[in-house]
Design a protein around this motif. Sequence first.
Motif, short mmCIF file in Angstrom:
data_model
loop_
_atom_site.label_atom_id
_atom_site.label_comp_id
_atom_site.label_asym_id
_atom_site.label_seq_id
_atom_site.Cartn_x
_atom_site.Cartn_y
_atom_site.Cartn_z
N LEU A 12 -0.28 73.59 8.41
CA LEU A 12 0.21 73.01 9.76
C LEU A 12 1.52 72.31 9.02
N ASN A 13 1.97 73.29 10.19
CA ASN A 13 3.70 73.05 10.63
C ASN A 13 3.69 72.61 12.10
N ILE A 14 4.19 71.49 12.40
CA ILE A 14 4.32 71.11 14.11
C ILE A 14 5.81 70.84 14.39
N TYR A 15 6.11 71.78 15.38
CA TYR A 15 7.73 71.84 15.88
C TYR A 15 7.65 71.40 17.33
N GLY A 16 8.52 70.61 17.38
CA GLY A 16 8.32 69.62 18.85
C GLY A 16 9.30 70.90 20.08
N GLY A 17 10.17 71.09 19.34
CA GLY A 17 10.45 72.14 19.53
C GLY A 17 10.30 73.31 20.42
N ASN A 18 9.55 74.37 20.14
CA ASN A 18 8.37 75.33 20.58
C ASN A 18 7.92 74.64 20.94
N ILE A 19 7.42 73.37 21.23
CA ILE A 19 6.28 73.54 21.72
C ILE A 19 6.60 72.49 23.07
N GLY A 20 7.97 72.39 22.80
CA GLY A 20 8.27 71.89 24.67
C GLY A 20 8.97 73.14 25.60
N ARG A 21 9.49 74.63 24.74
CA ARG A 21 9.47 75.06 25.15
C ARG A 21 8.16 75.65 25.77
N ALA A 22 7.28 75.79 24.86
CA ALA A 22 5.84 77.06 25.47
C ALA A 22 5.57 75.95 26.90
N ILE A 23 5.97 74.96 26.78
CA ILE A 23 5.13 74.18 27.92
C ILE A 23 6.00 73.77 29.19
#
Length: 109
Positions: A57-68
């Motif tokens: 499991l890799n969690i990237y905050g930047g990708n989550i922020g862009r998706a949101i």
Amino acid sequence: MTIRKVDPWSVLKLSVLFYFCALLVVMLALAVFWNIVNRIGIIESVTSFMETMHFELNIYGGNIGRAIFLIGLLNVVLWSGINVFVAFLYNLLADLVGGLKITVAEDER
């Protein structure tokens, strides 16, 4: 006073401004939440727990922020369009029933 017509262009401008400001508030709140969660160490705990279960499991905050943010922009467009549709619908119904009657009181000073 009676409101007989609502200008759809004004509704669109106000809706886009309102929903975009709401998107910025949500993004700021999520950034603060992510920062708190990351500093507490919950992200590392979840990833290490998943590794013990043999899941990568890799969690990237930047990708989550862009998706949101992209989902939020789609919501801005969607809900602004819905508000313009409701303005057109109100204008059609106001022609039939005469509009919305509002009573305004004068300030007695």
